[in-house]
Design an enzyme around this catalytic site. Sequence first.
Site, PDB file in Angstrom:
ATOM      1  N   GLU A 340      35.720  33.669  32.859  1.00 54.52           N
ATOM      2  CA  GLU A 340      34.953  34.552  33.152  1.00 54.52           C
ATOM      3  C   GLU A 340      33.995  35.436  32.108  1.00 54.52           C
ATOM      4  O   GLU A 340      32.907  35.509  32.394  1.00 54.52           O
ATOM      5  CB  GLU A 340      36.121  35.816  33.517  1.00 54.52           C
ATOM      6  CG  GLU A 340      35.236  36.781  34.588  1.00 54.52           C
ATOM      7  CD  GLU A 340      36.427  37.769  35.093  1.00 54.52           C
ATOM      8  OE1 GLU A 340      37.594  37.764  34.896  1.00 54.52           O
ATOM      9  OE2 GLU A 340      35.939  38.619  35.633  1.00 54.52           O
ATOM     10  N   GLY A 380      37.602  45.371  37.646  1.00 50.74           N
ATOM     11  CA  GLY A 380      38.668  46.330  37.954  1.00 50.74           C
ATOM     12  C   GLY A 380      40.083  46.005  37.224  1.00 50.74           C
ATOM     13  O   GLY A 380      40.588  46.916  37.147  1.00 50.74           O
ATOM     14  N   ALA A 381      40.071  44.628  37.155  1.00 55.09           N
ATOM     15  CA  ALA A 381      41.629  44.396  36.526  1.00 55.09           C
ATOM     16  C   ALA A 381      41.428  43.659  35.194  1.00 55.09           C
ATOM     17  O   ALA A 381      42.484  43.607  34.346  1.00 55.09           O
ATOM     18  CB  ALA A 381      42.301  43.287  37.236  1.00 55.09           C
ATOM     19  N   SER A 382      40.245  43.223  34.675  1.00 57.50           N
ATOM     20  CA  SER A 382      40.292  42.694  33.304  1.00 57.50           C
ATOM     21  C   SER A 382      38.751  43.117  32.604  1.00 57.50           C
ATOM     22  O   SER A 382      37.952  43.436  33.346  1.00 57.50           O
ATOM     23  CB  SER A 382      40.312  41.172  33.123  1.00 57.50           C
ATOM     24  OG  SER A 382      39.319  40.676  33.919  1.00 57.50           O
ATOM     25  N   THR A 383      38.945  43.000  31.219  1.00 57.12           N
ATOM     26  CA  THR A 383      37.430  43.380  30.592  1.00 57.12           C
ATOM     27  C   THR A 383      37.272  42.166  29.674  1.00 57.12           C
ATOM     28  O   THR A 383      38.356  41.653  29.102  1.00 57.12           O
ATOM     29  CB  THR A 383      37.464  44.500  29.895  1.00 57.12           C
ATOM     30  OG1 THR A 383      36.155  44.552  29.265  1.00 57.12           O
ATOM     31  CG2 THR A 383      38.390  44.719  28.898  1.00 57.12           C
ATOM     32  N   GLN A 384      36.086  41.750  29.441  1.00 58.42           N
ATOM     33  CA  GLN A 384      35.553  40.598  28.529  1.00 58.42           C
ATOM     34  C   GLN A 384      34.793  41.166  27.549  1.00 58.42           C
ATOM     35  O   GLN A 384      33.673  41.570  28.158  1.00 58.42           O
ATOM     36  CB  GLN A 384      34.975  39.722  29.596  1.00 58.42           C
ATOM     37  CG  GLN A 384      35.957  38.602  30.364  1.00 58.42           C
ATOM     38  CD  GLN A 384      36.409  39.521  31.723  1.00 58.42           C
ATOM     39  OE1 GLN A 384      37.862  39.637  31.850  1.00 58.42           O
ATOM     40  NE2 GLN A 384      35.465  39.899  32.297  1.00 58.42           N
TER      41      GLN A 384
HETATM   42  O1  LIG Z   1      29.070  49.577  43.207  1.00 59.34           O
HETATM   43  C1  LIG Z   1      30.065  49.352  42.313  1.00 59.34           C
HETATM   44  C2  LIG Z   1      30.458  48.057  42.106  1.00 59.34           C
HETATM   45  C3  LIG Z   1      31.533  47.833  41.179  1.00 59.34           C
HETATM   46  N1  LIG Z   1      32.201  48.766  40.642  1.00 59.34           N
HETATM   47  C4  LIG Z   1      33.102  48.384  39.535  1.00 59.34           C
HETATM   48  O2  LIG Z   1      32.836  47.394  39.003  1.00 59.34           O
HETATM   49  C5  LIG Z   1      34.125  46.512  38.725  1.00 59.34           C
HETATM   50  C6  LIG Z   1      34.107  45.201  39.378  1.00 59.34           C
HETATM   51  O3  LIG Z   1      35.346  44.476  39.392  1.00 59.34           O
HETATM   52  P1  LIG Z   1      35.517  43.356  39.904  1.00 59.34           P
HETATM   53  O4  LIG Z   1      36.106  43.752  41.185  1.00 59.34           O
HETATM   54  O5  LIG Z   1      34.721  42.115  39.926  1.00 59.34           O
HETATM   55  O6  LIG Z   1      37.081  42.967  39.085  1.00 59.34           O
HETATM   56  P2  LIG Z   1      37.651  41.801  38.417  1.00 59.34           P
HETATM   57  O7  LIG Z   1      38.425  40.811  39.217  1.00 59.34           O
HETATM   58  O8  LIG Z   1      36.409  41.134  37.684  1.00 59.34           O
HETATM   59  O9  LIG Z   1      38.524  42.430  37.184  1.00 59.34           O
HETATM   60  C7  LIG Z   1      34.936  47.349  39.099  1.00 59.34           C
HETATM   61  O10 LIG Z   1      35.687  48.434  37.821  1.00 59.34           O
HETATM   62  C8  LIG Z   1      34.463  48.238  40.165  1.00 59.34           C
HETATM   63  O11 LIG Z   1      35.456  49.505  40.276  1.00 59.34           O
HETATM   64  C9  LIG Z   1      31.463  49.953  40.644  1.00 59.34           C
HETATM   65  O12 LIG Z   1      32.114  50.975  39.893  1.00 59.34           O
HETATM   66  N2  LIG Z   1      30.566  50.365  41.536  1.00 59.34           N
END
Ligand SMILES: O=c1ccn([C@@H]2O[C@H](COP(=O)(O)OP(=O)(O)O)[C@@H](O)[C@H]2O)c(=O)[nH]1
EC number: 3.6.1.5
Length: 673
Positions: A340, A380-384
């Site tokens: 990712e 939403g669940a991880s940071t890279q």
């Molecule tokens: O209009 C938007 C679209 C996305 N997000 C944020 O962008 C991130 C998108 O994360 P994703 O669902 O892709 O999660 P991942 O599986 O990558 O951790 C999350 O923190 C959402 O809350 C947001 O604040 N506003």
Amino acid sequence: MQADVPADRAGAQAEAQPVKGREQAGYKEGTSRGTVRGQPGRGRQQPGRPGPAVRCGMRSPELPVPPPAAAPRARPGRGRTRTSESGSASLSLRPALPGQAGPRAGEERAEPRSPPPEGRRGLRAQTSPAPIDGTAPARAGGLGLGGRAGTADGSCLRPGPDPGKGCCPSYQDQNLPPTQLASFPIIRPALQDLASSRWHWADQPPPNHGRGCLYGLVFDAGSTHTSLYIYRWPADKENDTGIVSQVEACSVAGPGISSYADDPAGAGAGLKPCLDRAMKIVPAEQQRETPTYLGATAGMRLLREENSTKAEQVLAEVSKAIGAYPVDFRGARILTGSEEGSFGWITVNYLLETLVKFSFAEKWAHPQDTEVLGALDLGGASTQITFQPGVPVEDRNTSVFFRLYGTDYSLYSHSYLCYGQSQALKMLLAALHQASSRAQISHPCYPKGYKETITVAELYNSPCVRAPSSARPGLVLTVTGTGDTDTCHAAVQRLFDFSCGAQGPCGFNGVYQPPVRGHFFAFSGFYHSLHFLNLTGGQSLSLVNATIRKICNSSWKQVQELFPTASRTQIRDACTASSYTLTLLLQGYKFNVTTWPNIHFIRQVANTDVGWTLGYMLNLTNMIPSEPPPAVVGLLRSIWIAATVLLAIMLLLSSCLLTATCCQRDSSGYEQL
Ligand SMILES: O=c1ccn([C@@H]2O[C@H](COP(=O)(O)OP(=O)(O)O)[C@@H](O)[C@H]2O)c(=O)[nH]1
């Protein structure tokens, strides 16, 4: 690769080990230097399909460890670190097989510690329309990108009645002035020459003007939502280069696919409207050759930690749904955190042409004066975090090697599971609950006057948080905002362990990280949380701090008045999300007042969303060769020949000058040399 689940407040902890020497679909773990392999030169596959060139016309888990608790520091050069999702990685171009799931439990093993327009000749340069905040004006395209044009919604400027046809970037559409260069110093060098020369097609209209596009579809199945990205590029590619533009980003209704653990079929059904949309964009005769992928990220990594069977069922259902469409479906799988981060890095640098660009000599060349950018992704669940540190990466679990267009890139990349925004905010609430040990929770980051209720079951529904044994699932908790900036800040900080010990530089929770270097693009949640407060325009760190402080001290009534059109959740989380973002960047990733201006908060570059999906597709469709395209080789050879000729001429001239000087001295009666 490994994974950590927060032990106490976080719930479960898991680790995934690197699988040495094994290559997975689209990803190879281990220590060996690898490349994004392409097949340069002749015989190279055209993107998206094997065989001859296509002619058209006819996108381990690790769970966080609570700070002070017991997060053993990562030892450089050794095994595993917690709270991480990275791994030594080199990306291969082997595509996932249709229906193939990603790395499975054994591959990204988790051991829960506790439950829980063508790159075509003639195109000299192009740019995009004036960007809105969050969009970077860049030469559209990247590795070999010539450019793109589009509207804010990503659609073609002139879609015509059938958006699938006659929509490759056209000369007129792309003859647009570069704008706002000053906002992006890192890309300024690449853009300034273009600004001064005016973007234009060099000699002739593009060979495929108005026709000849190929398409690619990538589902980004994130933890909070799913989007389908529809990409397009000209079929006639020149010298292994091309242009990929985002035609549209279709948002799937509902939550992320991991939320469908108990209703897998629902995950598949939800994709259909966007697939239908794609079928309206991709011409019917090209659909069967359109490479289509689904990549699931941290939400599914967490579900797999909890229940691998359910995760497989969800993947099976989404595969079934996509497989029912006449596309070249190449599989639904769960990306590792390292993938990712790495694909996000590729996307950023592809879009900014920091890897290869079209030179004044009208050749594709490796830019000598341009530094690659780092990528900061907050999901939403991880940071890279992924960047080129300029020093050897001492921890093999966080090192990634790429060979792109003949240049080696040694990167640092790490993914922290559970430290995505949604899960981090959940960890915060759980920590506050456990600190109160009552059914009443005082939340210092929620505005004063705000009140809501949540059950214990809802609060502890993730492996990132572990419910205390005394907590009854049905118990209703009342959360009351107190709007206290300092207490909020302290509570957010307690989510992390910032100590690095004596073993070298680190990010947080003991994970090795070299000091940040160069410029970064911060996207996804990083962008959204600060954009909500109007803080993505290059504001100084002091202004950002002051603004967040002000928001955090505001009452519920005041913030509602400040953001009349925003959702209740957005307003409630404005302080928490921005405080978390800032803490993560400054104390987590170790940016400071000096390096803060090097972070560029971005949503799009040239109408293409910045995220892992584009890099993923470029890799799996062989669109990024490891070796320089013939044009680059040709350029280097030309430079060598030119340099040799120049040297010969200079030697000849020097020799003549010396002879003439000697003769002159001789005729003047001086002693001969
Ligand atoms: O209009 C938007 C679209 C996305 N997000 C944020 O962008 C991130 C998108 O994360 P994703 O669902 O892709 O999660 P991942 O599986 O990558 O951790 C999350 O923190 C959402 O809350 C947001 O604040 N506003």
